[in-house]
Design a protein around this motif. Structure first.
Motif, PDB file in Angstrom:
ATOM      1  N   ASN A   1       0.834  -1.207   0.000  1.00 37.50           N
ATOM      2  CA  ASN A   1       0.000   0.000   0.000  1.00 37.50           C
ATOM      3  C   ASN A   1       0.869   1.258   0.000  1.00 37.50           C
ATOM      4  OD1 ASN A   1      -2.342  -1.503  -0.002  1.00 37.50           O
ATOM      5  ND2 ASN A   1      -2.658  -1.339   2.216  1.00 37.50           N
ATOM      6  N   PHE A   2       1.928   1.244   0.788  1.00 40.25           N
ATOM      7  CA  PHE A   2       2.843   2.388   0.833  1.00 40.25           C
ATOM      8  C   PHE A   2       3.469   2.634  -0.536  1.00 40.25           C
ATOM      9  CE2 PHE A   2       7.327   3.678   1.194  1.00 40.25           C
ATOM     10  CZ  PHE A   2       7.146   4.984   1.610  1.00 40.25           C
ATOM     11  N   GLN A   3       3.916   1.558  -1.191  1.00 33.34           N
ATOM     12  CA  GLN A   3       4.546   1.706  -2.507  1.00 33.34           C
ATOM     13  C   GLN A   3       3.566   2.300  -3.520  1.00 33.34           C
ATOM     14  OE1 GLN A   3       6.166  -2.213  -3.345  1.00 33.34           O
ATOM     15  NE2 GLN A   3       8.240  -1.419  -2.988  1.00 33.34           N
ATOM     16  N   GLU A   4       2.317   1.888  -3.452  1.00 33.22           N
ATOM     17  CA  GLU A   4       1.316   2.399  -4.387  1.00 33.22           C
ATOM     18  C   GLU A   4       1.037   3.878  -4.150  1.00 33.22           C
ATOM     19  OE1 GLU A   4      -2.192  -0.008  -4.032  1.00 33.22           O
ATOM     20  OE2 GLU A   4      -1.202  -1.780  -4.860  1.00 33.22           O
ATOM     21  N   ARG A   5       1.025   4.296  -2.910  1.00 33.55           N
ATOM     22  CA  ARG A   5       0.645   5.664  -2.571  1.00 33.55           C
ATOM     23  C   ARG A   5       1.841   6.588  -2.372  1.00 33.55           C
ATOM     24  NH1 ARG A   5      -2.633   5.257   2.609  1.00 33.55           N
ATOM     25  NH2 ARG A   5      -0.718   4.217   3.135  1.00 33.55           N
ATOM     26  N   ALA A   6       3.063   6.075  -2.390  1.00 35.52           N
ATOM     27  CA  ALA A   6       4.261   6.868  -2.074  1.00 35.52           C
ATOM     28  C   ALA A   6       4.395   8.101  -2.967  1.00 35.52           C
ATOM     29  CB  ALA A   6       5.511   6.007  -2.168  1.00 35.52           C
ATOM     30  N   ALA A   7       4.018   7.972  -4.216  1.00 34.22           N
ATOM     31  CA  ALA A   7       4.148   9.109  -5.145  1.00 34.22           C
ATOM     32  C   ALA A   7       3.239  10.265  -4.743  1.00 34.22           C
ATOM     33  CB  ALA A   7       3.824   8.657  -6.557  1.00 34.22           C
ATOM     34  N   MET A   8       2.137   9.968  -4.045  1.00 42.83           N
ATOM     35  CA  MET A   8       1.191  11.004  -3.640  1.00 42.83           C
ATOM     36  C   MET A   8       1.597  11.698  -2.340  1.00 42.83           C
ATOM     37  SD  MET A   8      -2.466   9.237  -4.528  1.00 42.83           S
ATOM     38  CE  MET A   8      -2.171   7.736  -3.599  1.00 42.83           C
ATOM     39  N   PHE A   9       2.538  11.109  -1.605  1.00 45.94           N
ATOM     40  CA  PHE A   9       2.940  11.669  -0.314  1.00 45.94           C
ATOM     41  C   PHE A   9       3.957  12.784  -0.504  1.00 45.94           C
ATOM     42  CE2 PHE A   9       2.243   7.297   1.848  1.00 45.94           C
ATOM     43  CZ  PHE A   9       0.908   7.586   2.056  1.00 45.94           C
TER      44      PHE A   9
ATOM     45  N   GLU B   1       7.360  14.650   0.891  1.00 45.49           N
ATOM     46  CA  GLU B   1       8.625  14.076   1.380  1.00 45.49           C
ATOM     47  C   GLU B   1       8.535  13.749   2.864  1.00 45.49           C
ATOM     48  OE1 GLU B   1      12.253  12.544   0.673  1.00 45.49           O
ATOM     49  OE2 GLU B   1      11.119  13.564  -0.860  1.00 45.49           O
ATOM     50  N   ARG B   2       7.925  14.627   3.614  1.00 51.22           N
ATOM     51  CA  ARG B   2       7.775  14.437   5.066  1.00 51.22           C
ATOM     52  C   ARG B   2       6.867  13.241   5.367  1.00 51.22           C
ATOM     53  NH1 ARG B   2       4.368  16.351   9.176  1.00 51.22           N
ATOM     54  NH2 ARG B   2       5.470  16.657  11.140  1.00 51.22           N
ATOM     55  N   GLN B   3       5.721  13.165   4.669  1.00 56.05           N
ATOM     56  CA  GLN B   3       4.798  12.042   4.886  1.00 56.05           C
ATOM     57  C   GLN B   3       5.466  10.717   4.518  1.00 56.05           C
ATOM     58  OE1 GLN B   3       1.484  13.544   2.472  1.00 56.05           O
ATOM     59  NE2 GLN B   3       0.155  13.118   4.242  1.00 56.05           N
ATOM     60  N   ARG B   4       6.217  10.713   3.438  1.00 53.32           N
ATOM     61  CA  ARG B   4       6.903   9.500   2.992  1.00 53.32           C
ATOM     62  C   ARG B   4       7.897   9.045   4.060  1.00 53.32           C
ATOM     63  NH1 ARG B   4       9.551  10.805  -2.085  1.00 53.32           N
ATOM     64  NH2 ARG B   4       7.552  11.744  -2.392  1.00 53.32           N
ATOM     65  N   GLY B   5       8.622   9.975   4.666  1.00 52.19           N
ATOM     66  CA  GLY B   5       9.581   9.659   5.728  1.00 52.19           C
ATOM     67  C   GLY B   5       8.884   9.073   6.949  1.00 52.19           C
ATOM     68  N   ILE B   6       7.754   9.638   7.315  1.00 47.27           N
ATOM     69  CA  ILE B   6       6.987   9.129   8.463  1.00 47.27           C
ATOM     70  C   ILE B   6       6.475   7.717   8.182  1.00 47.27           C
ATOM     71  CG2 ILE B   6       4.858   9.458   9.794  1.00 47.27           C
ATOM     72  CD1 ILE B   6       5.307  12.516   9.483  1.00 47.27           C
ATOM     73  N   GLU B   7       5.952   7.507   6.994  1.00 47.51           N
ATOM     74  CA  GLU B   7       5.449   6.169   6.615  1.00 47.51           C
ATOM     75  C   GLU B   7       6.585   5.138   6.595  1.00 47.51           C
ATOM     76  OE1 GLU B   7       2.335   4.869   5.821  1.00 47.51           O
ATOM     77  OE2 GLU B   7       1.505   6.732   6.610  1.00 47.51           O
ATOM     78  N   GLN B   8       7.734   5.542   6.069  1.00 44.43           N
ATOM     79  CA  GLN B   8       8.874   4.624   6.024  1.00 44.43           C
ATOM     80  C   GLN B   8       9.335   4.259   7.431  1.00 44.43           C
ATOM     81  OE1 GLN B   8      11.576   6.811   3.485  1.00 44.43           O
ATOM     82  NE2 GLN B   8      11.118   5.472   1.730  1.00 44.43           N
TER      83      GLN B   8
END
Length: 189
Positions: free
Chosen positions: A82-90, A92-99
């Protein structure tokens, strides 16, 4: 000097009796036959009903724990996809938090795996101790009537390679163990 030693070695009186300083005891071990018996532990572990029940219990526990781990691992895998599918929409900060959340979840799953393996190993050890206690109790009870000095263990991996079949008490002990086990099952049912 060598000539002197040679002279004394070969010129000594051959007719004088040689005194043996160490006497090696010779004789039979008659009477010890009834004091020494052995138990074939390979047969014991394969014919003792309690062992079979413990194997079944451990297998069921292993399957339950593996199922629990696999459920958590699948949930993590789904979260990652799910993260990989939505990562482009996040952002940079949101992507870091999710990771960071995914890394934390992965560490939790690895800790869970270790915890479950430890629980299974502890359960197996407790069951083995219970089996050993039952065997020792039956052997002690049996020995109060028969007064054997030694009860040896014979197995495919033991140092006891050959023994007189008349000294084998394996079947008697297995019968006593299974009888005690079935009696305890009747009491608990």
């Amino acid at each position: 000097a060598v000539a002197i030693l040679y002279y004394f070695q070969f010129s000594s009186d051959k007719s004088a009796p040689v005194e043996n300083k160490k006497s090696i005891p010779t004789g039979s071990v008659e009477g010890l036959g009834s004091q020494i018996v052995y138990l074939n532990t390979d047969s014991l572990w394969s014919k003792y009903a309690y062992v079979e029940e413990m194997k079944t219990d451990l297998l069921e526990e292993r399957q339950r724990l593996e199922s629990q781990f696999e459920k958590e691992a699948r949930a993590f895998e789904q979260s990652y996809l799910n993260f990989q599918e939505r990562a482009a929409m996040f952002s940079e900060r949101q992507r870091g938090i999710e990771q960071e959340a995914l890394v934390q979840k992965e560490q939790e799953i690895m800790a869970l795996k270790e915890n479950l393996a430890g629980r299974l190993a502890q359960s197996e050890q407790e069951k083995n101790i219970g089996i050993q206690d039952a065997i020792y109790n039956v052997l002690n009870k049996y020995n109060t009537e028969h007064s054997h000095t030694y009860v040896l263990s014979m197995s495919s991996s033991s140092d006891l390679l050959l023994a007189d079949p008349n000294l084998d008490i394996t079947n008697v002990i297995i019968d006593l163990l299974n009888n005690d086990y079935h009696q305890s099952k009747i009491k608990t049912d």
